[in-house]
Write a protein that holds these residues in place. Structure first.
Motif, PDB file in Angstrom:
ATOM      1  N   ALA A 194       8.737  19.415  38.490  1.00  0.00           N
ATOM      2  CA  ALA A 194       9.128  18.220  37.745  1.00  0.00           C
ATOM      3  C   ALA A 194      10.625  17.961  37.865  1.00  0.00           C
ATOM      4  CB  ALA A 194       8.736  18.373  36.278  1.00  0.00           C
ATOM      5  N   GLU A 195      11.403  19.028  37.777  1.00  0.00           N
ATOM      6  CA  GLU A 195      12.855  18.882  37.882  1.00  0.00           C
ATOM      7  C   GLU A 195      13.270  18.488  39.298  1.00  0.00           C
ATOM      8  OE1 GLU A 195      16.974  21.425  37.020  1.00  0.00           O
ATOM      9  OE2 GLU A 195      15.009  22.341  36.677  1.00  0.00           O
ATOM     10  N   LYS A 196      12.651  19.109  40.288  1.00  0.00           N
ATOM     11  CA  LYS A 196      12.984  18.817  41.687  1.00  0.00           C
ATOM     12  C   LYS A 196      12.751  17.342  42.021  1.00  0.00           C
ATOM     13  CE  LYS A 196      11.752  20.033  46.441  1.00  0.00           C
ATOM     14  NZ  LYS A 196      10.882  20.883  47.310  1.00  0.00           N
ATOM     15  N   HIS A 197      11.677  16.786  41.490  1.00  0.00           N
ATOM     16  CA  HIS A 197      11.312  15.400  41.802  1.00  0.00           C
ATOM     17  C   HIS A 197      11.755  14.426  40.711  1.00  0.00           C
ATOM     18  CE1 HIS A 197       8.924  16.379  45.372  1.00  0.00           C
ATOM     19  NE2 HIS A 197       8.586  17.486  44.729  1.00  0.00           N
ATOM     20  N   GLN A 198      12.611  14.923  39.793  1.00  0.00           N
ATOM     21  CA  GLN A 198      13.213  14.081  38.746  1.00  0.00           C
ATOM     22  C   GLN A 198      12.152  13.348  37.923  1.00  0.00           C
ATOM     23  OE1 GLN A 198      15.972  11.706  41.120  1.00  0.00           O
ATOM     24  NE2 GLN A 198      17.642  13.094  40.563  1.00  0.00           N
ATOM     25  N   TYR A 199      11.151  14.124  37.480  1.00  0.00           N
ATOM     26  CA  TYR A 199      10.093  13.532  36.654  1.00  0.00           C
ATOM     27  C   TYR A 199      10.649  13.109  35.296  1.00  0.00           C
ATOM     28  CZ  TYR A 199       6.184  13.313  33.404  1.00  0.00           C
ATOM     29  OH  TYR A 199       5.314  12.917  32.428  1.00  0.00           O
ATOM     30  N   ARG A 200      10.263  11.925  34.872  1.00  0.00           N
ATOM     31  CA  ARG A 200      10.623  11.433  33.542  1.00  0.00           C
ATOM     32  C   ARG A 200       9.354  11.062  32.794  1.00  0.00           C
ATOM     33  NH1 ARG A 200      14.323  13.608  34.964  1.00  0.00           N
ATOM     34  NH2 ARG A 200      16.508  12.954  35.155  1.00  0.00           N
ATOM     35  N   LYS A 201       9.238  11.586  31.593  1.00  0.00           N
ATOM     36  CA  LYS A 201       8.029  11.344  30.811  1.00  0.00           C
ATOM     37  C   LYS A 201       7.894   9.866  30.452  1.00  0.00           C
ATOM     38  CE  LYS A 201       6.992  14.366  27.685  1.00  0.00           C
ATOM     39  NZ  LYS A 201       6.976  15.168  26.440  1.00  0.00           N
TER      40      LYS A 201
END
Length: 329
Positions: free
Chosen positions: A42-49
């Motif tokens: 999630a962090e690597k692909h800059q996931y935002r909820k």
């Protein structure tokens, strides 16, 4: 730029959509290794909820609102930080609002629950009138009143009594109070004197509201006569810090000449010019109890109330045994 979704993370991690959702929300049932893998992707692909999507799919936002009446007192930043940390452990985020703005924000975000700090009750009529249109669990934190719905009470009167009792055990019989803006603490002070067999004197109560300047000028404007108090209790952390500066600038040694106890045990109290003895609720306990209560209410669990937090006395360098030299010569 295309935004990564939970389904994308699930595919990359080789786990189910449900597992990813639970891992992102801090569900303790997810294995640490799985959670770490999901969070790393999630962090690597800059996931935002996507809060709106989450609301549509689950009916929950996993957001708790915390309502304060004002933000100037560092007590509130300390409480807010600790409460945010406790809610995060339970899979929730917290938003902080000032009372009048709270309802509109909560309505737009559809928060799952609301915690209302007691001093925001200065606005209670207007707030509750608007809030009644929303359907979500809510409770009052830090109140002195007896309410008909769940609440967490801080026993401020007992706290003031512990402070008076402690000062009296050090030999102080003339104990003053700095601040007259909170009736519950002033009532507690008067009752504490009566319980310990000490006399109440009107001029032992120094007028002050709630700021550092109030405490400072309360001391600098006071005439220390032969029968003046040999110990003081400060209304809150700010008033006490201001009073300490006032005493030191006036040439008094704290605690050799005058002892001082502050209400509210915040980290900076121990780093004042003289490390301050304090009375007040443990903020860690307050945050844990508040987080557990709001989560229980959201889950529609039966709760016992009130929950009562007892203030704790912390002895530091600003209090000492009464010596008798200053005012009795």
């Amino acid at each position: 730029m295309n935004l990564i979704t939970i389904k994308d993370i699930a595919k990359l991690a080789g786990v189910s959509y449900s597992t990813v959702s639970k891992a992102l929300n801090g569900d303790p049932r997810i294995k640490p290794a799985t959670k770490q893998k999901v969070l790393a992707i999630a962090e690597k692909h800059q996931y935002r909820k996507n809060i709106l999507a989450q609301q549509l799919s689950t009916g929950r936002s996993n957001i708790i609102g915390f309502v304060l009446g004002e933000l100037s007192n560092p007590l509130f930043s300390n409480i807010s930080g600790k409460l945010h940390a406790e809610l995060k452990k339970r899979g929730y985020q917290m938003i902080l609002v000032v009372a009048h703005d709270g309802v509109d924000v909560f309505s737009q975000l559809r928060v799952d629950g609301c915690i209302l700090w007691d001093n925001a009750l200065d606005y209670q009529d207007a707030f509750w009138k608007k809030f009644s249109a929303l359907t979500m669990p809510c409770f009052v934190l830090g109140t002195d009143e007896s309410l008909s719905s769940p609440y967490i009470k801080v026993d401020r009167k007992e706290g003031i009594f512990k402070a008076v009792e402690y000062l009296n055990s050090l030999g102080h019989t003339r104990i003053g109070f700095i601040g007259n803006s909170q009736n519950i603490k002033l009532e507690g002070y008067k009752e504490a004197l009566q319980r310990t067999g000490l006399n109440f004197e009107e001029d032992y109560v120094l007028p002050a509201h709630s700021s550092w300047e109030d405490g400072y000028f309360a001391i600098r404007n006071y005439s220390f006569g032969v029968n003046a108090p040999t110990a003081f209790i400060g209304l809150n952390n700010l008033v006490t810090r201001g009073a300490l500066r006032g005493l030191l600038e006036a040439g008094y040694n704290v605690p050799r000449d005058i002892s001082l106890i502050g209400y509210d045990d915040l980290p900076d109290m121990q780093y004042a010019e003289v490390a301050l003895s304090t009375i007040g609720p443990e903020l860690d306990e307050l945050a844990v109890q508040a987080a557990e209560l709001i989560v229980s209410l959201i889950r529609d669990e039966v709760v016992d109330y009130p929950i009562v937090i007892q203030p704790k006395l912390i002895h530091r360098s600003s209090t000492a045994v009464y010596r008798g030299e200053l005012f009795d010569e």
